[in-house]
Design a protein around this motif. Structure first.
Motif, short mmCIF file in Angstrom:
data_model
loop_
_atom_site.label_atom_id
_atom_site.label_comp_id
_atom_site.label_asym_id
_atom_site.label_seq_id
_atom_site.Cartn_x
_atom_site.Cartn_y
_atom_site.Cartn_z
N SER A 1 0.82 -1.21 0.00
CA SER A 1 0.00 0.00 0.00
C SER A 1 0.86 1.26 0.00
N ALA A 2 1.98 1.25 0.73
CA ALA A 2 2.88 2.40 0.72
C ALA A 2 3.49 2.59 -0.67
N SER A 3 3.79 1.50 -1.33
CA SER A 3 4.33 1.59 -2.69
C SER A 3 3.30 2.20 -3.63
N LEU A 4 2.04 1.83 -3.43
CA LEU A 4 0.97 2.38 -4.26
C LEU A 4 0.82 3.88 -4.04
N VAL A 5 0.96 4.33 -2.78
CA VAL A 5 0.90 5.77 -2.50
C VAL A 5 2.05 6.49 -3.20
#
Length: 376
Positions: free
Chosen positions: A179-183
């Protein structure tokens, strides 16, 4: 000053802003993952840097909003754009120094609006577009992200309440990495484009591009690299604020906050809304705090953040307006504003050395956070 030279100066200043945007906004993607231990600090900023670069190539809708929506490109000169960038850079550095996650985007908009207004008059600013594309998203986006994160966090804890804590923690740490990578990817699609739009606006004003042109490929690549470099540097002060001072974050909260933020940012990039990723991710973190026990938010810190959000656009506009009033008087004015901007930036950096925050200390519990009351 030679016209082609001032355009080059604007491009350099825009990339400098993009660099500050990168380290100012690293916290948006990685603060929660660093705070929960899902990612080590240096690995987190490296991943974020790469994905910001990739995201810069995925869309140009926001760039078009900047280059042809906020101000009238036929009434803007490269000198005016330079003055606006000075206002944005100085505000970014001031808020970074005090560790407040204000909006780099609104600093840029404010600087451009103030400089354009002073140099070309109020009719050169498209206030309708400012309201539609900037102000309304600024209010709505953190609320939407916060509500989604609140619901997601609440449901996450309800669904996993009977599972073993160790298993839940491990699973959500993996989820946080994704999810952090997606942000980070979403941040590249939104924030890197703003500088692309500014450089494109300067090239249009300088006669290199026709009005309404899309950013050239070299502009996209340069902006992607600048924001990636700034991201890798790591804005540790703001990461500490969002990861440690705002709320105590557990892995399910971090996952919910990041996923909701990414969804809102990607949707806005698709629609061409130049929103603040800082507002979105802050709203997501607050929502995740409320979703866990309906109380885990330090409202004093949140209040300071909101004050910074409200002040950002007018403060940057004032600095941009003053810079434009001086720099448009001739080459000496542009040189003077550039020199003063460098001196102020150097002074802020030297002041930051008195109380440094690094990758090794970013997860230390700040004294301010220890003293701040947590709502019950």
């Amino acid at each position: 000053m030679d016209f082609s030279l001032i355009v080059l100066v604007v491009i350099v200043a825009a990339l400098a802003f993009d660099f500050t945007n990168g380290f100012h906004d690293t916290a948006n993607a990685m603060a929660t993952s660093i705070a929960t231990g899902a990612l080590k600090p240096r690995i987190a900023v490296a991943i974020s840097a790469v994905l910001n670069l990739v995201g810069a190539f995925l869309s140009i809708e926001v760039a078009k909003t900047i280059s042809g929506g906020i101000v009238d490109d036929t009434k803007v000169t490269p000198v005016v754009i330079f003055a606006g960038l000075v206002g944005a850079i100085i505000w970014n550095l001031v808020t970074w120094l005090v560790g407040l996650p204000s909006s780099s985007s609104h600093a840029l908009f404010g600087g451009l609006i103030g400089a354009t207004w002073i140099a070309s008059g109020a009719d050169a600013v498209h206030f309708g577009k400012v309201v539609e594309k900037v102000l309304i998203p600024a209010v709505a986006s953190p609320i939407v992200a916060g509500v989604v994160a609140l619901i997601g966090t609440f449901l996450t804890y309800r669904i996993t309440e009977k599972a073993k804590e160790r298993v839940v923690g491990k699973g959500f740490k993996t989820g946080q990495v994704l999810s952090a990578s997606l942000v980070s990817l979403a941040h590249g699609t939104n924030d890197a484009q703003k500088t692309m739009g500014v450089i494109t606006l300067a090239l249009i004003a300088g006669g290199t591009l026709a009005p309404g042109s899309n950013p050239p490929l070299w502009v996209i690549g340069a902006c992607g690299l600048a924001i990636a470099a700034g991201t890798y540097l790591g804005g540790w002060r703001i990461i500490q604020t969002m990861g440690k001072k705002l709320t105590e974050i557990q892995t399910p909260q971090g996952f919910a906050a990041e996923t909701s933020s990414a969804a809102v940012i990607l949707a806005s990039s698709h629609l061409g809304f130049a929103l603040s990723t800082t507002h979105v991710t802050s709203g997501g973190i607050i929502g995740s705090g409320l979703g866990r026990k309906l109380a885990e938010v330090r409202w004093g810190v949140a209040g300071k953040m909101v004050i910074a959000w409200v002040l950002t656009l007018p403060a940057a506009a004032i600095v941009g307006a003053v810079a434009a009033a001086v720099s448009t008087r001739g080459s000496w004015g542009t040189i003077l504003i550039g020199a003063l901007g460098v001196l102020v930036a150097l002074g802020i950096w030297l002041a930051s050395r008195r109380n440094p925050v690094s990758a090794n200390t970013v997860n230390d519990e700040p004294e301010a956070a220890k003293a701040a009351p947590v709502a019950a």
